[in-house]
Write a protein that holds these residues in place. Structure first.
Motif, PDB file in Angstrom:
ATOM      1  N   LYS A   1       0.851  -1.200   0.000  1.00 44.89           N
ATOM      2  CA  LYS A   1       0.000   0.000   0.000  1.00 44.89           C
ATOM      3  C   LYS A   1       0.889   1.254   0.000  1.00 44.89           C
ATOM      4  O   LYS A   1       0.668   2.176  -0.784  1.00 44.89           O
ATOM      5  CB  LYS A   1      -0.898  -0.059   1.251  1.00 44.89           C
ATOM      6  N   ILE A   2       1.910   1.237   0.867  1.00 37.74           N
ATOM      7  CA  ILE A   2       2.787   2.418   0.962  1.00 37.74           C
ATOM      8  C   ILE A   2       3.546   2.623  -0.353  1.00 37.74           C
ATOM      9  O   ILE A   2       3.618   3.741  -0.872  1.00 37.74           O
ATOM     10  CB  ILE A   2       3.769   2.271   2.147  1.00 37.74           C
ATOM     11  N   SER A   3       4.099   1.522  -0.916  1.00 36.90           N
ATOM     12  CA  SER A   3       4.852   1.661  -2.180  1.00 36.90           C
ATOM     13  C   SER A   3       3.954   2.237  -3.270  1.00 36.90           C
ATOM     14  O   SER A   3       4.376   3.108  -4.037  1.00 36.90           O
ATOM     15  CB  SER A   3       5.384   0.307  -2.660  1.00 36.90           C
ATOM     16  N   ALA A   4       2.715   1.736  -3.332  1.00 40.36           N
ATOM     17  CA  ALA A   4       1.792   2.229  -4.364  1.00 40.36           C
ATOM     18  C   ALA A   4       1.507   3.717  -4.148  1.00 40.36           C
ATOM     19  O   ALA A   4       1.527   4.504  -5.094  1.00 40.36           O
ATOM     20  CB  ALA A   4       0.497   1.422  -4.342  1.00 40.36           C
ATOM     21  N   GLU A   5       1.285   4.098  -2.891  1.00 42.32           N
ATOM     22  CA  GLU A   5       0.984   5.515  -2.614  1.00 42.32           C
ATOM     23  C   GLU A   5       2.160   6.417  -2.975  1.00 42.32           C
ATOM     24  O   GLU A   5       1.977   7.469  -3.578  1.00 42.32           O
ATOM     25  CB  GLU A   5       0.651   5.697  -1.120  1.00 42.32           C
ATOM     26  N   ILE A   6       3.374   5.973  -2.598  1.00 43.33           N
ATOM     27  CA  ILE A   6       4.555   6.798  -2.900  1.00 43.33           C
ATOM     28  C   ILE A   6       4.696   6.953  -4.413  1.00 43.33           C
ATOM     29  O   ILE A   6       4.926   8.043  -4.925  1.00 43.33           O
ATOM     30  CB  ILE A   6       5.841   6.161  -2.308  1.00 43.33           C
ATOM     31  N   ASN A   7       4.533   5.840  -5.141  1.00 47.69           N
ATOM     32  CA  ASN A   7       4.711   5.905  -6.593  1.00 47.69           C
ATOM     33  C   ASN A   7       3.610   6.741  -7.254  1.00 47.69           C
ATOM     34  O   ASN A   7       3.864   7.496  -8.181  1.00 47.69           O
ATOM     35  CB  ASN A   7       4.761   4.497  -7.192  1.00 47.69           C
ATOM     36  N   GLN A   8       2.376   6.614  -6.751  1.00 45.23           N
ATOM     37  CA  GLN A   8       1.270   7.434  -7.282  1.00 45.23           C
ATOM     38  C   GLN A   8       1.557   8.915  -7.084  1.00 45.23           C
ATOM     39  O   GLN A   8       1.351   9.732  -7.975  1.00 45.23           O
ATOM     40  CB  GLN A   8      -0.049   7.115  -6.545  1.00 45.23           C
ATOM     41  N   ALA A   9       2.060   9.241  -5.897  1.00 46.14           N
ATOM     42  CA  ALA A   9       2.331  10.645  -5.585  1.00 46.14           C
ATOM     43  C   ALA A   9       3.436  11.203  -6.473  1.00 46.14           C
ATOM     44  O   ALA A   9       3.567  12.416  -6.631  1.00 46.14           O
ATOM     45  CB  ALA A   9       2.719  10.786  -4.111  1.00 46.14           C
ATOM     46  N   GLY A  10       4.232  10.285  -7.076  1.00 46.79           N
ATOM     47  CA  GLY A  10       5.339  10.730  -7.931  1.00 46.79           C
ATOM     48  C   GLY A  10       4.914  10.984  -9.373  1.00 46.79           C
ATOM     49  O   GLY A  10       5.742  11.373 -10.203  1.00 46.79           O
ATOM     50  N   ILE A  11       3.642  10.775  -9.700  1.00 42.95           N
ATOM     51  CA  ILE A  11       3.184  11.021 -11.076  1.00 42.95           C
ATOM     52  C   ILE A  11       3.361  12.514 -11.379  1.00 42.95           C
ATOM     53  O   ILE A  11       2.996  13.362 -10.571  1.00 42.95           O
ATOM     54  CB  ILE A  11       1.717  10.571 -11.261  1.00 42.95           C
ATOM     55  N   GLY A  12       3.949  12.789 -12.535  1.00 47.13           N
ATOM     56  CA  GLY A  12       4.246  14.189 -12.884  1.00 47.13           C
ATOM     57  C   GLY A  12       5.697  14.552 -12.591  1.00 47.13           C
ATOM     58  O   GLY A  12       6.213  15.533 -13.129  1.00 47.13           O
ATOM     59  N   ASN A  13       6.370  13.768 -11.758  1.00 45.94           N
ATOM     60  CA  ASN A  13       7.779  14.064 -11.440  1.00 45.94           C
ATOM     61  C   ASN A  13       8.698  13.678 -12.589  1.00 45.94           C
ATOM     62  O   ASN A  13       8.386  12.796 -13.380  1.00 45.94           O
ATOM     63  CB  ASN A  13       8.235  13.259 -10.211  1.00 45.94           C
ATOM     64  N   GLU A  14       9.871  14.306 -12.592  1.00 44.30           N
ATOM     65  CA  GLU A  14      10.900  13.922 -13.561  1.00 44.30           C
ATOM     66  C   GLU A  14      11.927  13.026 -12.880  1.00 44.30           C
ATOM     67  O   GLU A  14      12.243  13.213 -11.717  1.00 44.30           O
ATOM     68  CB  GLU A  14      11.594  15.176 -14.105  1.00 44.30           C
ATOM     69  N   GLU A  15      12.424  12.039 -13.633  1.00 47.01           N
ATOM     70  CA  GLU A  15      13.432  11.120 -13.089  1.00 47.01           C
ATOM     71  C   GLU A  15      14.466  10.861 -14.172  1.00 47.01           C
ATOM     72  O   GLU A  15      14.147  10.901 -15.364  1.00 47.01           O
ATOM     73  CB  GLU A  15      12.801   9.760 -12.741  1.00 47.01           C
TER      74      GLU A  15
ATOM     75  N   ARG B   1      16.066  11.284 -19.420  1.00 41.66           N
ATOM     76  CA  ARG B   1      15.228  12.011 -18.457  1.00 41.66           C
ATOM     77  C   ARG B   1      13.766  11.777 -18.831  1.00 41.66           C
ATOM     78  O   ARG B   1      13.398  11.921 -19.994  1.00 41.66           O
ATOM     79  CB  ARG B   1      15.538  13.516 -18.503  1.00 41.66           C
ATOM     80  N   ILE B   2      12.969  11.359 -17.858  1.00 39.00           N
ATOM     81  CA  ILE B   2      11.583  11.025 -18.171  1.00 39.00           C
ATOM     82  C   ILE B   2      10.617  11.769 -17.240  1.00 39.00           C
ATOM     83  O   ILE B   2      11.018  12.266 -16.189  1.00 39.00           O
ATOM     84  CB  ILE B   2      11.312   9.502 -18.045  1.00 39.00           C
ATOM     85  N   LYS B   3       9.358  11.809 -17.669  1.00 41.94           N
ATOM     86  CA  LYS B   3       8.303  12.358 -16.807  1.00 41.94           C
ATOM     87  C   LYS B   3       7.306  11.233 -16.546  1.00 41.94           C
ATOM     88  O   LYS B   3       6.810  10.602 -17.488  1.00 41.94           O
ATOM     89  CB  LYS B   3       7.608  13.524 -17.512  1.00 41.94           C
ATOM     90  N   ILE B   4       7.042  10.959 -15.259  1.00 41.79           N
ATOM     91  CA  ILE B   4       6.166   9.836 -14.893  1.00 41.79           C
ATOM     92  C   ILE B   4       4.704  10.181 -15.212  1.00 41.79           C
ATOM     93  O   ILE B   4       4.227  11.233 -14.817  1.00 41.79           O
ATOM     94  CB  ILE B   4       6.253   9.534 -13.378  1.00 41.79           C
ATOM     95  N   HIS B   5       4.008   9.256 -15.917  1.00 45.39           N
ATOM     96  CA  HIS B   5       2.584   9.503 -16.180  1.00 45.39           C
ATOM     97  C   HIS B   5       1.668   8.445 -15.554  1.00 45.39           C
ATOM     98  O   HIS B   5       0.454   8.614 -15.502  1.00 45.39           O
ATOM     99  CB  HIS B   5       2.302   9.647 -17.686  1.00 45.39           C
ATOM    100  N   ARG B   6       2.264   7.330 -15.085  1.00 48.96           N
ATOM    101  CA  ARG B   6       1.457   6.284 -14.457  1.00 48.96           C
ATOM    102  C   ARG B   6       2.351   5.487 -13.519  1.00 48.96           C
ATOM    103  O   ARG B   6       3.565   5.416 -13.748  1.00 48.96           O
ATOM    104  CB  ARG B   6       0.890   5.365 -15.554  1.00 48.96           C
ATOM    105  N   ALA B   7       1.734   4.872 -12.474  1.00 47.90           N
ATOM    106  CA  ALA B   7       2.573   4.111 -11.545  1.00 47.90           C
ATOM    107  C   ALA B   7       1.776   3.016 -10.854  1.00 47.90           C
ATOM    108  O   ALA B   7       0.580   3.176 -10.591  1.00 47.90           O
ATOM    109  CB  ALA B   7       3.154   5.047 -10.494  1.00 47.90           C
ATOM    110  N   THR B   8       2.455   1.876 -10.579  1.00 50.96           N
ATOM    111  CA  THR B   8       1.885   0.845  -9.709  1.00 50.96           C
ATOM    112  C   THR B   8       2.795   0.743  -8.482  1.00 50.96           C
ATOM    113  O   THR B   8       3.759   1.504  -8.370  1.00 50.96           O
ATOM    114  CB  THR B   8       1.853  -0.517 -10.425  1.00 50.96           C
ATOM    115  N   SER B   9       2.538  -0.242  -7.616  1.00 54.64           N
ATOM    116  CA  SER B   9       3.394  -0.343  -6.428  1.00 54.64           C
ATOM    117  C   SER B   9       4.815  -0.751  -6.805  1.00 54.64           C
ATOM    118  O   SER B   9       5.757  -0.517  -6.060  1.00 54.64           O
ATOM    119  CB  SER B   9       2.807  -1.333  -5.417  1.00 54.64           C
TER     120      SER B   9
END
Ligand code: SAH
Ligand code: SF4
Length: 435
Positions: free
Chosen positions: A351-365, A405-413
């Motif tokens: 649950k925590i991993s999924a939440e952290i990754n969801q919150a990162g949508i829009g971030n650059e990595e 360099r990428i921009k996150i648009h979707r995430a799972t746990s």
């Protein structure tokens, strides 16, 4: 660590003219490099030995060897109980393997299980296939004696490799176009080469090549100091990812485990790291069902997970290991309670991993591209600095080894999905080898 040790063994045998075969039917010598950390790791090896038995039945002249921690732990028993085993060699005696093989071909069984205070295989170049990621052991053994753990008994006392020889090996990896080196030790924070500490080693490795990412594992919370965190913060190519095993959230259990830190101290490290490196990611190891663990202790483990919010975790049921101090404490948490607690821990972490990754949508990595995605060649897979798997479209001739360099648009746990913003640097810096 065993993967790195296997490369050392292959280095030793290659020097004696042995070749590696992909096909077991072509093998004259078969080694299994083993782990004793939990009972299920050992059970898997017994399963594998069962498979190899049919091979030995058809080709009785094949030499079968058990390497690593099980060799150390079970010694003679392995040869006496498992008639097909010819050689049993522990982690500090790999130099003698060619000698043992010769003796085995002459019909003599061999056991080499002496632990050493000095062996670091410093002068052995591990045999590595070309690739992007390399493992590199910077120390061997462990002096911590956590009460549940077999490592100090099977891998012996702690000793560090020479800093200059490690840096030289890192340079060679850079010349071969490797892009990531993970420095390995049971407790890297107590690395010590005549006063040069782990932060010094990390800095020296990071200086070799800005395109070579440096990772390390494992940090013990007792010895992780500010100098190390400051060194991590200073270099862009030291990954902002810390594996910091907590084991339990209860100070009472931590004391019984002889982990030598409190949860309060542990949290000060997390805070300091986040202050120096905003966005740093953490993973951990957790044991469910250590002797005498109550529901209240277990709740404290869930609490610390919720407080730290780890990006990932390796989670285990307690497995009693003969010869350790915890073995004598009994194994009083019933199996079904262990299972329930472990399930709760795993569910919370997901649950925590999924939440952290969801919150990162829009971030650059920034992602190091490693290869095709498992599901389709239309996508590439890579990892972020913080050690997360990222999937990107396979376009623009991007190839493994490129940084993107990428921009996150979707995430799972477990996975991030991103759009490409730019391909950054696949050029190489000149690296001078000194040897
Ligand atoms: N040196 C590293 C860990 C090496 S073993 C450290 O101290 O963090 C990897 C993990 O296996 C440990 O962190 C622990 O969580 C787990 N482990 C070790 N012994 C175990 C046992 N007897 N039962 C269950 N898990 C165990
Ligand atoms: Fe085992 Fe503890 Fe050493 Fe890690 S620090 S290897 S858990 S004794």
């Amino acid at each position: 660590m065993n993967f790195a040790d296997t490369e050392v063994v292959m280095g030793i045998l290659k020097n004696k003219g042995y070749e590696i075969t992909e096909n077991i039917d072509n093998a004259n010598v078969i080694f299994l490099n083993t782990c004793s950390i939990r009972d299920n790791a050992e059970q898997r090896i017994y399963g594998r030995l069962g498979n190899i038995k049919t091979h030995k039945d058809t080709r009785p002249d094949t030499v079968i060897g058990i390497l690593g921690c099980m060799a150390e732990r079970l010694r003679k028993d392995l040869i006496e109980d498992k008639k097909i085993v010819d050689i049993v060699v522990g982690p500090d005696e790999y130099r003698r393997l060619p000698e043992f093989i010769d003796e085995a071909f002459a019909g003599e069984k061999g056991i080499g299980v002496k632990l050493s205070r000095t062996e670091t295989y410093d002068d052995i170049l591990p045999y590595r296939e070309d690739g992007l990621n390399a493992w590199l052991s910077v120390m061997r053994g462990c002096d911590k004696f956590c009460t549940f753990c077999v490592v100090p008994f099977t891998r012996g006392r702690e000793r560090s490799r020479n800093l200059d020889s490690i840096v030289e090996e890192v340079k060679q990896l850079s010349v071969r176009n490797f892009r990531e080196v993970t420095l390995l030790g049971q407790n890297v924070n107590s690395y010590n080469d005549e006063g040069r500490d782990f932060a010094d080693l990390l800095a020296a490795c990071a200086e070799v090549d800005p395109l070579l990412r440096i990772r390390y594992t494992t940090s013990h919370p007792q010895d992780l100091n500010d100098k190390l965190l400051e060194t991590m913060a200073k270099y862009d190519n030291i990954c902002k990812y810390i594996h910091l095993p907590v084991q339990s959230g209860s100070n009472r259990v931590l004391e019984l485990m002889n982990r030598t830190y409190t949860i309060e101290h542990y949290l000060t490290i997390i805070d300091k790291a986040r202050e120096l490196m905003p966005g740093v990611s953490f993973s951990t190891d957790i044991i469910a069902g250590f002797p005498t663990e109550t529901d209240e202790d277990h709740q404290k483990t869930l609490d610390i997970m919720a407080k730290v919010r780890y990006d990932g975790a390796y989670m285990f049921k307690y497995s009693p290991r003969e010869g350790t101090k915890a073995w004598k404490m009994g194994d009083d948490v019933p199996e079904e309670v262990k299972t329930r607690r472990l399930t709760e821990i795993i569910d919370l972490q997901q649950k925590i991993s999924a939440e952290i990754n969801q919150a990162g949508i829009g971030n650059e990595e920034v992602v190091l591209v490693e290869g095709f995605s498992k599901k389709s060649k239309e996508f590439l897979s890579g990892r972020t600095d913080t050690n997360k798997i990222a999937i990107i479209p396979n376009v623009d001739n991007i190839k493994p080894g490129d940084y993107v360099r990428i921009k996150i648009h979707r995430a799972t746990s477990a996975t991030l999905f991103g759009d490409i913003l730019e391909v950054i640097g696949d050029g190489k810096k000149e690296v001078q080898l000194t040897a």
